[in-house]
Design an enzyme around this catalytic site. Structure first.
Site, short mmCIF file in Angstrom:
data_model
loop_
_atom_site.label_atom_id
_atom_site.label_comp_id
_atom_site.label_asym_id
_atom_site.label_seq_id
_atom_site.Cartn_x
_atom_site.Cartn_y
_atom_site.Cartn_z
N ASP A 1 4.52 14.24 12.49
CA ASP A 1 5.17 14.24 10.95
C ASP A 1 3.56 14.32 9.97
O ASP A 1 2.93 13.29 9.41
CB ASP A 1 5.91 12.55 10.85
CG ASP A 1 6.00 13.22 8.91
OD1 ASP A 1 5.63 13.60 8.45
OD2 ASP A 1 6.67 11.57 9.00
N VAL B 1 4.42 -0.78 3.74
CA VAL B 1 3.33 -0.76 4.69
C VAL B 1 2.04 -1.74 3.30
O VAL B 1 2.25 -1.71 1.98
CB VAL B 1 1.93 0.45 4.91
CG1 VAL B 1 0.79 -0.85 5.43
CG2 VAL B 1 2.63 1.10 5.67
N LYS C 1 1.80 -3.41 9.05
CA LYS C 1 3.76 -2.28 8.22
C LYS C 1 4.56 -3.34 8.98
O LYS C 1 4.89 -3.51 9.90
CB LYS C 1 3.17 -1.59 9.23
CG LYS C 1 4.29 -0.36 9.04
CD LYS C 1 4.14 1.26 9.69
CE LYS C 1 5.34 1.89 9.07
NZ LYS C 1 5.15 3.72 9.51
N LEU D 1 1.11 -1.72 0.32
CA LEU D 1 0.42 -0.29 -0.08
C LEU D 1 0.82 1.07 -0.03
O LEU D 1 0.71 2.11 -0.93
CB LEU D 1 -0.68 0.11 1.23
CG LEU D 1 -2.33 -0.94 1.12
CD1 LEU D 1 -2.73 -1.07 2.77
CD2 LEU D 1 -3.03 -1.41 0.70
#
Ligand SMILES: *[C@@H]1O[C@H](CO)[C@@H](O)[C@H](O)[C@H]1NC(C)=O
Ligand SMILES: *[C@@H]1O[C@H](CO)[C@@H](O)[C@H](O)[C@H]1NC(C)=O
Ligand SMILES: *[C@@H]1O[C@H](CO)[C@@H](O)[C@H](O)[C@H]1NC(C)=O
Ligand SMILES: *[C@@H]1O[C@H](CO)[C@@H](O)[C@H](O)[C@H]1NC(C)=O
Ligand SMILES: *[C@@H]1O[C@H](CO)[C@@H](O)[C@H](O)[C@H]1NC(C)=O
Ligand SMILES: *[C@@H]1O[C@H](CO)[C@@H](O)[C@H](O)[C@H]1NC(C)=O
Ligand SMILES: *[C@@H]1O[C@H](CO)[C@@H](O)[C@H](O)[C@H]1NC(C)=O
Length: 665
Positions: A457, A345, A359, A337
């Site tokens: 982030d 991921v 992940k 993904l």
């Protein structure tokens, strides 16, 4: 990096049906490998910032980040890289890793240097020496420079070598060894393309000239450095940090094996022939022993793991590695993904039919199992409709995996910046996305839960959308754990340029207000349909554009073309104004996320006027002014002071530790 070695063990034994010599090779191989994975040598920074500032009104940050981006690509598969931007305020950059570092360690060292160097902004020049690499930026072409009368420097360790204790003969002997070692260094390095190592009588030395410096300059530079570090005797270490080279001696061996092997081929070959049989036996024996030791260590680890897992089993957060492997079709490329800073991921379908996102972390978490479980446990309890839920993890397999709730509609950046899809996202939806993101962040910052987290982030690719275009913030938490692992540095700056608050980018100062800044950028991007990271020649960054329009009372002009005709878009200018409030340069002027949510949702709420340009200028970066503006927040001030005190020898991990401090409050 012990975890890498651990990872190799299963490979050895799956290959044990091979002929005997292969088996021995496989035993020896990890040993060789471990020396090249040794240590990225990111310590002992010498950070030198120039004193001249650019003309008033010039913002160097876009050019700096652009130049670093170019450099990062070039250093990818080499130990040296340079890059320059030819514009009205030019930017020249150079990076050099020491030749004995492996490529991985080189990238880690570069990432560490890259994280620290922005502290020199807004000076027009800066250079940083780490023990494994060098990074410099300036506004002219300096690539061939070798020495400088004002900037070349030497640093001696504070401690005297322990071997010197009270034995004056020994002092003389070591002193002479340093003389010989560094005296011979120039010859060795020049013969070997600008890099050399020597080890004699307990003194080790390494020299590296930058690849762009011509041989004559390299000679001059190393001779100067050699002379300078001789002045460090009887200290246990000396480092010469010159414009065109680096030279270090130490009574501890600090460079890696290949480095040493390179310099004297003649001797190396003779030694190799004479002692090959003995060496072979020794190596086999020690390899066997090392393997035995590691296996017992692993056994121990697994035992520990077992104990922790028991309590973890009950929590329902534990996933089997094999289950996840099958669920993701063995991490098949077609299931991928995306790729984030901490891992890739994959989409997975569990045996019960539930779809999840898995992940695959780029580092192994075995070293800090306890912390990892605790953090997973903590994060998994955070529940909010606008936060991606962490379902659990797997840690017993060859790599560590995290399992998240699956969010079907990809990330926000793929909608608002993609011209084909922008039409799908009308004003109403954009507004809801902004409000939802703000609510999610306010929750993370401690509203309504006892956990207080800083995301660090926030950006459009970290906001995922579900089938109804509801936003869900991804990739939060686990930061404290990750920070304890050196390899975390491979992600470079924790945060994304363009979204990073100036005080965090430049000084590593981290508070919730850094998230508020990133959120402000995101809100502007969503309303304008443009990325903040695109610096166009005449208009500057998106922030500057919106600010200029705000000043001239024309905010409505900034709104994305594709929603302009949307009659319901009356609030758009208000949202832009909130975005500007959030991106004010001064930390204390930015609202909290809770206040942002209120401004967005409460129609009667008065939105204050932003009163500071949302981009860096010299006065905001001036330490005295920022300390003043933050004096209400004693932690922040302390963190800033710590960073400033550390001065030239600041460690890159400061950024991370200030974060830890704030988290553990
Ligand atoms: C570099 O910056 C300094 C200070 O702003 C300036 O005086 C000098 O002219 C600049 N050099 C070049 C080549 O642009
Ligand atoms: C630049 O701005 C500072 C303060 O904002 C001022 O003191 C200085 O004189 C200005 N320099 C120039 C060249 O305009
Ligand atoms: C770096 O190099 C590797 C392989 O050499 C490649 O897969 C990767 O995409 C490169 N990364 C960048 C940013 O160029
Ligand atoms: C940079 O641009 C100037 C003017 O456009 C040009 O004269 C100069 O040769 C360029 N320098 C380089 C290194 O490309
Ligand atoms: C070398 O660095 C030290 C520490 O930063 C500094 O005090 C000293 O002035 C520097 N020496 C030179 C010659 O620049
Ligand atoms: C190089 O090392 C040798 C000893 O191995 C020493 O005799 C010689 O003087 C050294 N050369 C220099 C230039 O220091
Ligand atoms: C670098 O900065 C100058 C002046 O601030 C600007 O004109 C130029 O477009 C910038 N270059 C890049 C690549 O951002």
């Amino acid at each position: 990096m012990k975890e890498r070695r651990l990872k190799l063990i299963p490979m050895q034994f799956s290959a044990s049906k091979q002929p005997y010599w292969r088996w021995v090779f496989l035993l020896v191989f990890p040993l060789l490998l471990s020396s090249s994975f040794s240590d990225p040598r990111i310590s002992n920074a010498g950070l030198l910032c120039g004193h001249s500032r650019p003309p008033n009104g010039t913002n160097l940050i876009p050019n700096f980040s652009e130049a670093m981006r170019g450099l990062s690509q070039a250093i990818n598969n080499s130990h040296f890289a340079s890059y320059h931007l030819n514009s009205t305020s030019p930017m020249y950059v150079l990076a050099q890793c020491h030749q004995d570092l492996s490529q991985t360690d080189c990238l880690l060292c570069y990432a560490a240097a890259r994280t620290t160097l922005p502290r020199c902004l807004p000076s027009v020049s800066g250079r940083i020496f780490l023990d494994g690499c060098f990074l410099r930026y300036d506004n002219y072409s300096f690539y061939q420079e070798s020495v400088s009368s004002s900037l070349d420097n030497v640093s001696c360790s504070p401690d005297e070598a322990t071997v010197f204790d009270g034995d004056s003969k020994r002092v003389n002997l070591i002193g002479r060894s340093v003389d010989y070692a560094v005296g011979n260094m120039t010859r060795i390095a020049l013969r070997n393309g600008g890099f050399g190592t020597v080890g004699m009588n307990g003194v080790y030395a390494l020299a590296q000239c930058w690849k762009s410096v011509p041989a004559e300059g390299c000679r001059e530079c190393l001779e100067k450095a050699a002379k300078a570090v001789r002045g460090c005797v009887p200290k246990e270490e000396g480092r010469g940090m010159n414009t065109g080279c680096y030279l270090r001696y130490s009574t501890n061996k600090f460079y890696s094996k290949e480095g040493e092997a390179k310099h004297d081929h003649e001797i190396a070959i003779i030694v190799a022939i004479v002692s090959s049989i003995a060496a072979f036996l020794m190596v086999s024996l020690s390899a066997a022993y090392a393997t035995y030791a590691r296996l017992s260590k692993r056994k121990e680890e697994l035992k520990n793991l077992g104990q922790i897992s028991k309590s973890f089993d009950k929590s329902g957060l534990k996933f089997k590695y094999e289950t996840l492997e099958k669920a993701t079709d063995y991490f098949s490329f077609s299931r991928k993904l995306g790729q984030g800073g901490t891992g890739s991921v994959f989409m997975g379908i569990l045996p019960n039919g539930k779809t999840v996102a898995v992940k695959r972390l780029i580092y192994n978490t075995r070293q800090w199992v306890d912390d990892f479980f605790n953090e997973v446990n903590l994060i998994s309890r955070i529940q909010h409709k606008n936060l991606v839920k962490l379902l659990g993890c797997s840690i017993e397999g060859p790599e560590s995996l995290l399992v998240y709730e699956y969010v079907p509609n990809k990330s926000l950046d793929q909608f608002i910046f993609d011209e084909k899809k922008t039409n799908l996202v009308k004003w109403k939806q954009r507004f809801d996305i902004i409000v939802g993101t703000a609510e999610g962040l306010a929750h993370l910052h401690g509203g309504g839960s006892h956990v207080r987290l800083i995301h660090r982030d926030i950006k459009s690719s970290n906001v995922l959308l579900d089938e109804n275009l509801n936003p869900k913030i991804a990739d939060f938490g686990l930061v404290r754990c990750l920070a304890t692992d050196k390899s975390h540095l491979s992600t470079g700056v924790a945060g994304t340029l363009g979204y990073m608050a100036p005080e965090y980018l430049v000084r590593g100062q981290l508070t919730e207000k850094a998230d508020v800044y990133s959120f402000g950028v995101l809100a502007l991007e969503i309303v304008c349909g443009k990325r903040n990271t695109t610096f166009t020649k005449d208009s500057g960054s998106l922030l500057q554009t919106v600010w200029a329009l705000y000043r001239s009372n024309r905010l409505a002009e900034a709104v994305d073309y594709s929603i302009k005709d949307d009659t319901s878009a009356k609030e758009a200018p208000d949202v832009l104004q909130i975005g500007l409030l959030c991106t004010q340069a001064s930390v204390s002027l930015r609202p909290s996320m809770a206040q942002v949510v209120q401004m967005l949702t409460d129609k009667d709420c008065e939105i204050p006027s932003p009163n500071q340009p949302p981009f860096l200028n010299a006065s905001v970066l001036d330490p005295t002014s920022s300390t003043r503006s933050n004096s209400t927040d004693s932690f922040t001030t302390n963190a800033v002071r710590k960073i400033q005190d550390s001065g030239t020898s600041s460690e890159p991990s400061r950024t991370l530790s200030s974060d830890e401090a704030s988290r553990s409050q």
